[in-house]
Design a protein around this motif. Sequence first.
Motif, PDB file in Angstrom:
ATOM      1  N   ARG A   1      15.979 -28.453  -4.965  1.00 29.07           N
ATOM      2  CA  ARG A   1      17.269 -27.946  -4.490  1.00 29.07           C
ATOM      3  C   ARG A   1      18.396 -28.535  -5.321  1.00 29.07           C
ATOM      4  O   ARG A   1      19.349 -27.852  -5.695  1.00 29.07           O
ATOM      5  CB  ARG A   1      17.458 -28.276  -3.016  1.00 29.07           C
ATOM      6  CG  ARG A   1      18.798 -27.840  -2.455  1.00 29.07           C
ATOM      7  CD  ARG A   1      19.755 -28.996  -2.525  1.00 29.07           C
ATOM      8  NE  ARG A   1      21.101 -28.599  -2.142  1.00 29.07           N
ATOM      9  CZ  ARG A   1      22.181 -29.244  -2.514  1.00 29.07           C
ATOM     10  NH1 ARG A   1      22.090 -30.311  -3.277  1.00 29.07           N
ATOM     11  NH2 ARG A   1      23.356 -28.860  -2.131  1.00 29.07           N
TER      12      ARG A   1
ATOM     13  N   SER B   1      12.369 -21.512   2.968  1.00 31.25           N
ATOM     14  CA  SER B   1      12.309 -20.710   4.195  1.00 31.25           C
ATOM     15  C   SER B   1      11.170 -21.184   5.096  1.00 31.25           C
ATOM     16  O   SER B   1      11.340 -21.344   6.305  1.00 31.25           O
ATOM     17  CB  SER B   1      12.113 -19.232   3.834  1.00 31.25           C
ATOM     18  OG  SER B   1      11.959 -18.448   4.982  1.00 31.25           O
TER      19      SER B   1
ATOM     20  N   GLY C   1      20.823 -17.397  -5.071  1.00 31.27           N
ATOM     21  CA  GLY C   1      21.554 -17.233  -3.807  1.00 31.27           C
ATOM     22  C   GLY C   1      20.649 -17.394  -2.596  1.00 31.27           C
ATOM     23  O   GLY C   1      21.012 -18.058  -1.617  1.00 31.27           O
ATOM     24  N   GLN C   2      19.461 -16.814  -2.669  1.00 28.36           N
ATOM     25  CA  GLN C   2      18.522 -16.946  -1.552  1.00 28.36           C
ATOM     26  C   GLN C   2      18.068 -18.391  -1.384  1.00 28.36           C
ATOM     27  O   GLN C   2      17.943 -18.877  -0.257  1.00 28.36           O
ATOM     28  CB  GLN C   2      17.318 -16.034  -1.765  1.00 28.36           C
ATOM     29  CG  GLN C   2      17.648 -14.579  -1.578  1.00 28.36           C
ATOM     30  CD  GLN C   2      16.469 -13.672  -1.891  1.00 28.36           C
ATOM     31  OE1 GLN C   2      15.663 -13.948  -2.782  1.00 28.36           O
ATOM     32  NE2 GLN C   2      16.375 -12.576  -1.172  1.00 28.36           N
TER      33      GLN C   2
ATOM     34  N   ILE D   1      19.692 -21.207  -2.182  1.00 32.09           N
ATOM     35  CA  ILE D   1      20.770 -22.025  -1.608  1.00 32.09           C
ATOM     36  C   ILE D   1      20.951 -21.704  -0.127  1.00 32.09           C
ATOM     37  O   ILE D   1      21.120 -22.600   0.709  1.00 32.09           O
ATOM     38  CB  ILE D   1      22.088 -21.811  -2.390  1.00 32.09           C
ATOM     39  CG1 ILE D   1      21.949 -22.327  -3.827  1.00 32.09           C
ATOM     40  CG2 ILE D   1      23.264 -22.468  -1.678  1.00 32.09           C
ATOM     41  CD1 ILE D   1      21.665 -23.806  -3.966  1.00 32.09           C
ATOM     42  N   THR D   2      20.874 -20.416   0.211  1.00 34.12           N
ATOM     43  CA  THR D   2      21.001 -20.011   1.618  1.00 34.12           C
ATOM     44  C   THR D   2      19.851 -20.569   2.452  1.00 34.12           C
ATOM     45  O   THR D   2      20.065 -21.078   3.559  1.00 34.12           O
ATOM     46  CB  THR D   2      21.026 -18.478   1.722  1.00 34.12           C
ATOM     47  OG1 THR D   2      22.132 -17.995   0.960  1.00 34.12           O
ATOM     48  CG2 THR D   2      21.170 -18.015   3.151  1.00 34.12           C
ATOM     49  N   GLN D   3      18.629 -20.485   1.930  1.00 31.98           N
ATOM     50  CA  GLN D   3      17.482 -21.002   2.671  1.00 31.98           C
ATOM     51  C   GLN D   3      17.564 -22.519   2.830  1.00 31.98           C
ATOM     52  O   GLN D   3      17.136 -23.066   3.844  1.00 31.98           O
ATOM     53  CB  GLN D   3      16.167 -20.598   1.994  1.00 31.98           C
ATOM     54  CG  GLN D   3      15.857 -19.120   2.110  1.00 31.98           C
ATOM     55  CD  GLN D   3      15.813 -18.631   3.546  1.00 31.98           C
ATOM     56  OE1 GLN D   3      15.369 -19.317   4.461  1.00 31.98           O
ATOM     57  NE2 GLN D   3      16.300 -17.423   3.762  1.00 31.98           N
ATOM     58  N   TRP D   4      18.113 -23.204   1.826  1.00 31.34           N
ATOM     59  CA  TRP D   4      18.255 -24.653   1.956  1.00 31.34           C
ATOM     60  C   TRP D   4      19.212 -25.004   3.093  1.00 31.34           C
ATOM     61  O   TRP D   4      19.004 -25.990   3.809  1.00 31.34           O
ATOM     62  CB  TRP D   4      18.717 -25.300   0.653  1.00 31.34           C
ATOM     63  CG  TRP D   4      18.670 -26.784   0.792  1.00 31.34           C
ATOM     64  CD1 TRP D   4      19.725 -27.635   0.986  1.00 31.34           C
ATOM     65  CD2 TRP D   4      17.501 -27.605   0.834  1.00 31.34           C
ATOM     66  NE1 TRP D   4      19.274 -28.926   1.127  1.00 31.34           N
ATOM     67  CE2 TRP D   4      17.910 -28.932   1.038  1.00 31.34           C
ATOM     68  CE3 TRP D   4      16.133 -27.333   0.707  1.00 31.34           C
ATOM     69  CZ2 TRP D   4      17.016 -29.990   1.117  1.00 31.34           C
ATOM     70  CZ3 TRP D   4      15.241 -28.387   0.792  1.00 31.34           C
ATOM     71  CH2 TRP D   4      15.687 -29.695   0.991  1.00 31.34           C
ATOM     72  N   ALA D   5      20.243 -24.204   3.287  1.00 28.79           N
ATOM     73  CA  ALA D   5      21.158 -24.438   4.412  1.00 28.79           C
ATOM     74  C   ALA D   5      20.387 -24.378   5.731  1.00 28.79           C
ATOM     75  O   ALA D   5      20.683 -25.134   6.663  1.00 28.79           O
ATOM     76  CB  ALA D   5      22.293 -23.414   4.398  1.00 28.79           C
ATOM     77  N   HIS D   6      19.386 -23.512   5.808  1.00 34.71           N
ATOM     78  CA  HIS D   6      18.553 -23.431   7.016  1.00 34.71           C
ATOM     79  C   HIS D   6      17.695 -24.689   7.187  1.00 34.71           C
ATOM     80  O   HIS D   6      17.419 -25.115   8.311  1.00 34.71           O
ATOM     81  CB  HIS D   6      17.671 -22.182   6.985  1.00 34.71           C
ATOM     82  CG  HIS D   6      18.436 -20.910   7.166  1.00 34.71           C
ATOM     83  ND1 HIS D   6      19.071 -20.569   8.331  1.00 34.71           N
ATOM     84  CD2 HIS D   6      18.683 -19.901   6.290  1.00 34.71           C
ATOM     85  CE1 HIS D   6      19.663 -19.401   8.195  1.00 34.71           C
ATOM     86  NE2 HIS D   6      19.453 -18.978   6.959  1.00 34.71           N
TER      87      HIS D   6
ATOM     88  N   SER E   1      12.605 -20.652  -3.103  1.00 29.16           N
ATOM     89  CA  SER E   1      13.382 -20.049  -2.020  1.00 29.16           C
ATOM     90  C   SER E   1      12.482 -19.788  -0.810  1.00 29.16           C
ATOM     91  O   SER E   1      12.840 -20.086   0.335  1.00 29.16           O
ATOM     92  CB  SER E   1      14.012 -18.737  -2.502  1.00 29.16           C
ATOM     93  OG  SER E   1      14.576 -18.036  -1.436  1.00 29.16           O
TER      94      SER E   1
END
Length: 197
Positions: free
Chosen positions: A93, A150, A16-17, A19-24, A146
Amino acid sequence: MLTPVEEHIAFHMAIGQAITQWAHVENGLFNICTVAFSGVPTKVVGASFYAIDNFRTKLAFTDNAIAQSNTFKELIEDWARLREQVRALSSTRNKIAHCRTIGFYGASAGRRYAIVPISYKEPKIKSKRPLPPSGSLCVRDIDLVSRQFSRASNLLLDLMAKAQGGQWLPAEHAPPEPQLRSLKDIRSLIDAARSQR
């Protein structure tokens, strides 16, 4: 050591972290594009950028915008290094987003859950208990990537800020290239979350 339940939690938390960091990371590219297209309304750049479905094309779009922008003229070498770093991270990713997650309950701690490549070579010597195949990503690998995502997103925002004559403060205080964490350190994240209750 991580118990199987703790490893299950840490493994999925790391996914989850990541995938979220990749969005950033993708948002960092968008922000760079808004600076490269200075004078063009952000909603126009956003509608164009987010109409692109795949990452390689988003990266090429950003690369072409930077190449044509006077704002980034002094930062071309910095961008080239960062572009290659982000390009290399994108393959990991893709593994996280598109490969299968499989449990290997007889494996040692840290290897009980894995994101397994779609295709892989069977080992020549079979183990008595199933183990993740070569190229799999386990909890420590995903946790590391992850943090690499970031760091890359901070470096992208720093490049954008430099193009605008400033500096992205989180990048100034960013740690060096992340290293693999021990299972003990990963377990401490679970303990820290428990203590917050």
